[in-house]
Design an enzyme around this catalytic site. Structure first.
Site, PDB file in Angstrom:
ATOM      1  N   HIS A 130      -8.330  -2.515   5.307  1.00 46.84           N
ATOM      2  CA  HIS A 130      -8.335  -2.843   4.077  1.00 46.84           C
ATOM      3  C   HIS A 130      -8.897  -3.991   3.369  1.00 46.84           C
ATOM      4  O   HIS A 130      -8.359  -4.831   2.554  1.00 46.84           O
ATOM      5  CB  HIS A 130      -7.031  -2.571   3.485  1.00 46.84           C
ATOM      6  CG  HIS A 130      -6.072  -1.288   3.477  1.00 46.84           C
ATOM      7  ND1 HIS A 130      -6.488  -0.137   2.806  1.00 46.84           N
ATOM      8  CD2 HIS A 130      -5.114  -0.820   4.710  1.00 46.84           C
ATOM      9  CE1 HIS A 130      -5.795   0.986   3.392  1.00 46.84           C
ATOM     10  NE2 HIS A 130      -5.183   0.440   4.512  1.00 46.84           N
TER      11      HIS A 130
ATOM     12  N   ASN B 105      -1.961   5.377   0.108  1.00 44.20           N
ATOM     13  CA  ASN B 105      -3.382   5.871   0.093  1.00 44.20           C
ATOM     14  C   ASN B 105      -3.719   6.557  -0.680  1.00 44.20           C
ATOM     15  O   ASN B 105      -2.862   7.204  -1.574  1.00 44.20           O
ATOM     16  CB  ASN B 105      -3.523   6.138   1.689  1.00 44.20           C
ATOM     17  CG  ASN B 105      -3.779   5.252   2.766  1.00 44.20           C
ATOM     18  OD1 ASN B 105      -4.235   3.988   2.520  1.00 44.20           O
ATOM     19  ND2 ASN B 105      -3.261   5.565   3.975  1.00 44.20           N
TER      20      ASN B 105
ATOM     21  N   TYR C 195       3.447  -5.527   7.651  1.00 42.95           N
ATOM     22  CA  TYR C 195       2.721  -6.051   6.741  1.00 42.95           C
ATOM     23  C   TYR C 195       3.152  -7.420   6.389  1.00 42.95           C
ATOM     24  O   TYR C 195       2.302  -8.488   6.260  1.00 42.95           O
ATOM     25  CB  TYR C 195       2.973  -5.151   5.512  1.00 42.95           C
ATOM     26  CG  TYR C 195       1.991  -3.949   5.599  1.00 42.95           C
ATOM     27  CD1 TYR C 195       1.315  -3.780   4.264  1.00 42.95           C
ATOM     28  CD2 TYR C 195       1.872  -3.095   6.395  1.00 42.95           C
ATOM     29  CE1 TYR C 195       0.233  -2.787   4.275  1.00 42.95           C
ATOM     30  CE2 TYR C 195       1.088  -1.846   6.268  1.00 42.95           C
ATOM     31  CZ  TYR C 195       0.181  -2.045   5.291  1.00 42.95           C
ATOM     32  OH  TYR C 195      -0.520  -0.733   5.058  1.00 42.95           O
TER      33      TYR C 195
END
Length: 489
Positions: free
Chosen positions: A56, A129, A339
């Site tokens: 990303h 997404n 993350y």
């Protein structure tokens, strides 16, 4: 291939017994922290690139608002959803997955759909997404999957063989592959695509009742897509087509909107539902769990500085106010670690205090020091708890209801008992004749430079999803499907 087998090891040289399945409590999870191999793979993966995101990397972002339009207070105690009309500010970031910062916006690739809601009870990050499913269901395979989509270690170039070799050896990817190479694989603009949590999350209310949920963001602008030919043409004219379109629309007062919806499954139904509701490669049929209206999201303000606000924005699926939470979804469980770990490495340990990331409510914690500490570092207040000097304390009233789990800790084969073909076939059969034709053409174009044995392996997956699907792709590649069917029989 060499006759000599080399066994995979950890970085410390220990032989890896299973590189296909994470260690979980029972076949449905959750993932165990004691899975050292998983943690090593993910931590190393997060540190492979600096300074751009590993995945990303290229994105566009904007601020906006969210307003509650549907009553879901019976499902969650979160104050945001306590009554219709509540609202909050938000920041959204859309992105491609595999490409680098300078890549073309119109590549055939899933799009990240991440939203940070600044609620009065702290940030809620929805990290999703533009597809309701994903290529894999076990996080141990995530770095392998991304490596197959990146660049060949020898040539430094993107390589179709790497991609299809991985996909053909991972039949659970078929559903997402069918989506990706269909019409929705290349959105016309970021404003003309839906968003999905993809993962299953949870909501829980004041009575301690838990519900499993999937989030949907339905574009008010309508779905619009690009053909492969138009995407290639635009890439040659404007690498930043999607980024430019979003910025220009907001700057001109044409504010894009999405209707926010959820599917809701009572906790007890998950145990008997025919599908594993925590499998990221599956959708929940709307006939069983229809969409319920929640609210309206609007983007209405562009950032003032791209680096400070878009590049340094950091989303993590563990951010959720009381009344909301994760699920035993194995992929989600790993992302809860991955993350924030990536943000600490890429931006710094104090990333959550940056303007774009910090909550719009008071913050009280015991994090101190670290690189780029750019505030008062909480002055003279104590940095430990419990303490005798009026430091912040924990609140038992915010405790999430217990999650019942069972099962022996082991590496369960995630493909055993899983049907990886029916939903992919259903998606194919939902397409019109024209959509099927474009899907087959897109697949044939991507598979043409791939070695024949990988083509054959992948065609068998298409055929198992739907005989027509496999036959048409085989024909487009000049392969006799009857020979393959006879060999399989």
């Amino acid at each position: 291939m060499s006759e000599t087998r080399r066994f995979m090891t950890t970085a410390a040289g220990t032989v890896v017994a299973d590189n296909q399945n994470s260690m979980t409590a029972g076949p449905r999870g959750p993932v165990l922290m004691q899975d050292h191999h998983l943690m090593e793979k993910m931590a190393h993966f997060n540190r492979e690139r600096i300074p751009e995101r590993v995945v990303h990397a290229k994105g566009a972002g904007a601020y906006g608002t969210f307003k509650v339009t549907g009553d879901i207070s019976k499902y969650t105690r979160a104050k945001l959803f306590s009554r219709i009309g509540n609202s909050c500010e938000l920041f959204a970031r859309f992105s491609t997955v595999a490409g680098e910062l300078g890549s073309a916006d119109t590549a055939r690739d899933p799009r990240g759909f991440a939203v940070k809601f600044y609620t009065e009870e702290g940030n809620w990050d929805m990290v999703g997404n533009n597809t309701p499913i994903f290529f894999i269901r076990d996080p141990l395979k995530f770095s392998d999957f991304i490596h197959s989509q990146k660049r060949d270690p020898r040539t430094g170039m993107r390589d179709n063989t790497m991609q299809w070799d991985f996909w053909s050896l991972s039949p659970e990817s078929l559903h997402q592959v069918t989506w990706l190479f269909g019409d929705r694989g290349i959105p016309a603009t970021l404003r003309n695509m839906d968003g999905f949590s993809s993962h299953t999350y949870s909501l829980w209310n004041d009575e301690g009742e838990r519900y499993w949920v999937k989030w949907h963001f339905k574009t008010v602008q309508g779905i619009k897509n690009l053909t492969a030919e138009d995407a290639a043409r635009i890439a040659g004219e404007d690498l930043d087509h999607h980024r430019r379109d979003l910025f220009t629309a907001i700057e001109n007062g044409d504010f894009p909107q999405w209707r926010v919806m959820i599917q809701v499954m009572p906790e007890h139904e998950a145990e008997t539902y025919p599908l594993n509701p925590f499998d990221l490669t599956k959708v929940w049929p709307h006939a069983d769990y229809p969409l319920i209206e929640v609210g309206l999201m609007e983007l209405n303000r562009n950032p003032e500085n791209y680096f400070a606000e878009v590049e340094q924005s950091a989303f993590e699926p563990g951010n959720a106010p009381a009344g909301m939470g994760p699920s035993p979804d194995k992929m989600l469980q790993a992302r809860l670690l991955s993350y924030p770990d990536a943000h600490r490495y890429r931006i710094g340990v104090n990333y959550a205090a940056l303007d774009v990331n910090k909550p719009r409510c008071p913050v009280h914690h015991y994090h101190r020091d670290g690189q780029t500490r750019f505030d008062g570092n909480f002055g003279r207040s104590p940095n430990y708890q419990p303490n005798s000097f009026d430091g912040p304390v924990d609140d038992p009233a915010m405790r999430e209801p217990p999650l019942r789990i069972s099962g022996d800790a082991a590496r369960y084969d995630h493909r055993v008992g899983n049907d990886d073909y029916t939903q992919a076939g259903n998606l194919y059969r939902l397409m019109s004749a024209e959509e099927r034709g474009r899907l087959v053409a897109n697949l044939a174009g991507a598979l043409t430079p791939v070695p024949r044995f990988i083509q054959v392996r992948q065609i068998n997956h298409f055929y198992r999803a739907d005989p027509e699907y496999g036959t048409r792709v085989a024909s487009a590649l000049g392969i006799d499907i009857q020979t393959l069917v006879g060999r399989a029989a």
